[in-house]
Design an enzyme around this catalytic site. Structure first.
Site, PDB file in Angstrom:
ATOM      1  N   TRP A 127       3.080  36.695  22.261  1.00 25.53           N
ATOM      2  CA  TRP A 127       3.456  35.528  23.478  1.00 25.53           C
ATOM      3  C   TRP A 127       3.990  36.575  24.329  1.00 25.53           C
ATOM      4  CZ3 TRP A 127       8.228  32.662  23.988  1.00 25.53           C
ATOM      5  CH2 TRP A 127       8.026  31.683  25.262  1.00 25.53           C
ATOM      6  N   ASP A 208       9.954  33.439  14.937  1.00 20.75           N
ATOM      7  CA  ASP A 208       9.761  32.598  16.053  1.00 20.75           C
ATOM      8  C   ASP A 208       8.816  31.572  15.551  1.00 20.75           C
ATOM      9  OD1 ASP A 208       9.078  31.123  18.364  1.00 20.75           O
ATOM     10  OD2 ASP A 208       8.658  32.745  19.549  1.00 20.75           O
ATOM     11  N   ALA A 210       7.394  28.124  16.207  1.00 18.46           N
ATOM     12  CA  ALA A 210       6.939  26.962  17.143  1.00 18.46           C
ATOM     13  C   ALA A 210       5.866  26.212  16.748  1.00 18.46           C
ATOM     14  CB  ALA A 210       6.645  27.787  18.600  1.00 18.46           C
ATOM     15  N   LYS A 243       5.949  21.453  20.118  1.00 18.55           N
ATOM     16  CA  LYS A 243       4.512  21.154  19.870  1.00 18.55           C
ATOM     17  C   LYS A 243       4.472  20.086  18.672  1.00 18.55           C
ATOM     18  CE  LYS A 243       4.262  25.053  22.143  1.00 18.55           C
ATOM     19  NZ  LYS A 243       3.661  25.563  23.131  1.00 18.55           N
TER      20      LYS A 243
HETATM   21  C1  LMR Z   1       1.952  28.599  25.181  1.00 20.03           C
HETATM   22  O1  LMR Z   1       1.818  29.949  24.544  1.00 20.03           O
HETATM   23  O2  LMR Z   1       0.881  28.707  26.082  1.00 20.03           O
HETATM   24  C2  LMR Z   1       2.901  27.924  25.043  1.00 20.03           C
HETATM   25  O3  LMR Z   1       3.885  28.404  24.102  1.00 20.03           O
HETATM   26  C3  LMR Z   1       3.454  27.559  26.374  1.00 20.03           C
HETATM   27  C4  LMR Z   1       4.560  28.739  27.024  1.00 20.03           C
HETATM   28  O4  LMR Z   1       5.631  28.196  27.404  1.00 20.03           O
HETATM   29  O5  LMR Z   1       3.877  29.898  27.311  1.00 20.03           O
END
Ligand code: LMR
Length: 398
Positions: A127, A208, A210, A243
């Protein structure tokens, strides 16, 4: 004076949101930011959340401060959801934080304050905000290979061979489930091997989490995390409820620490509180209280809610699994190949398609299809009627 500010590089997911908004085409498709959408393209407030809001509004007597660790009932309930009973309650320390990003940030503050030269090892890719936050906090990090761009699956042997360079005391960042951006996940055997590796090399895992409930199931998604947490003396877990409770804008998250040495509990707890104090003081309460109520308050009316929530989350997940199947079938037809079969095997909201930057740009400009530049799609952004259009567009650009 402000002219001396440096322009900050924009997060690619946020940049894509702006591009999508500005596009006037009716047929445009948003597969960018990780927000769940139903088949009508909406992100509704979950029924369990609506019901919990009514209970909270009718019972809450004050809006005074809660405490630096936030709502402890929420912390207990979310710890139970993630760790069930695999770790004794008295080995878990938690503090609320604004969203999963906030939890990750607070855990990094804690990690940074332990030793100056601690390195964090992050998957390539990961990410984008992981690296951005590490840079912002001045924490050194290295990447380890994770994703095989030919097969679009995890390359575990390359990952382990990169991790041979990790130093004792370093931090290993893992995605608890539903890897973002790839959708390719570690197996339980991989988690077991990584646990032994961390134990042998004295590595601190930072997980992490999520997307619990978006992959294989609410409990199945945390089996690897639970294995690690119950077999290592210290584990950090950053949790997001954005989420799986659909509480994006309420910023609900928790920094959980599993610490088996009771002598240092107070130290960890006080540090987490103090980092909250200097960052934002008291964490936001509203969303956390809703999650607390849903996951089981003290009265029987609340207990119903957990079943309503589980049912809703299960149907969101099943919808995404169905879309995965339909999309990989459709891509098999349109490309006359099995190249994209991995989509059905991936789990969670995302899949990395393995397309080039130019192909992604063509999809956006010629077909109004928006995916992140690394070719990550949010599967929930598609609805069934768009699948054939999407696959024939892919077939045109590859
Ligand atoms: C994403 O990866 O699109 C989500 O986790 C939103 C973000 O904050 O990036």
């Amino acid at each position: 004076m402000f002219e001396n500010l440096k322009l900050q590089s924009e997060d690619k997911i946020m940049a894509l949101m702006s591009l999508y908004k500005a596009d006037k085409r009716k047929e445009k498709i948003d597969l960018g930011v990780g927000v769940y959408k139903n088949n009508k393209g909406q992100t509704p407030i979950m029924d369990a959340v609506q019901k919990a809001s009514r209970i909270l509004n009718n019972t809450q007597k004050t809006k005074s401060y809660v405490g630096l660790s936030g709502n402890l009932g929420f912390i207990d309930n979310i710890s139970q959801l993630v760790l069930a009973d695999v770790v004794p309650k008295n080995q878990i320390i938690g503090a609320q934080a604004p969203g999963g990003t906030g939890a990750f940030h607070q855990l990094l503050l804690l990690i940074r304050s332990m030793e100056k030269d601690k390195r964090v090892w992050i998957s390539s890719p990961s990410w984008p905000n992981h690296a951005a936050i590490l840079n912002h906090l001045g924490i050194q990090f290295n990447n380890y290979n994770y994703f095989d761009y030919d097969t679009c699956e995890v390359n575990f042997s390359r990952m382990m061979s990169d991790l041979q360079k990790i130093s004792p005391g370093d931090v290993l960042l893992l995605h608890g489930c539903c890897h973002n951006p790839t959708g390719a996940n570690l197996s339980l055997e991989n988690w077991t091997e990584l646990t032994q590796f961390c134990e042998k090399k004295n590595i601190l895992p930072l997980i992490d989490l999520a997307y619990q409930g978006f992959g294989d199931g609410i409990n199945d998604d945390v089996k690897g995390v639970q294995y690690m947490a119950s077999n290592l003396p210290e584990v950090c877990i950053g949790i997001s409820c954005s989420k799986n409770f659909g509480l994006y804008r309420e910023r609900v998250g928790a920094a959980l620490m599993v610490v088996s040495d009771k002598k240092i509990h107070k130290l960890v707890e006080e540090n987490l509180k103090s980092f909250n104090r200097v960052t934002f003081s008291f964490p936001p309460d509203y969303g956390a209280s809703l999650v607390e109520i849903i996951l089981g308050g003290n009265n029987s009316q609340d207990k119903e809610l957990i079943h309503i929530w589980e049912k809703e989350l299960n149907s969101m997940r099943n919808g995404m699994l169905e879309l995965r199947k339909l999309l990989s079938d459709s891509l098999r037809r349109s490309t006359n190949s099995t190249r994209f079969d991995f989509i059905e095997r991936h789990r969670g909201m995302f899949s990395l398609m393995g397309l080039s930057v130019d192909q992604v740009a063509r999809l956006r400009t010629e077909f109004g299809i928006y995916m992140v530049g690394d070719s990550r799609i949010n599967i929930a952004g598609l609805n069934k009627d768009q699948i054939d259009y999407f696959s024939s567009s892919i077939a045109t650009v590859i």
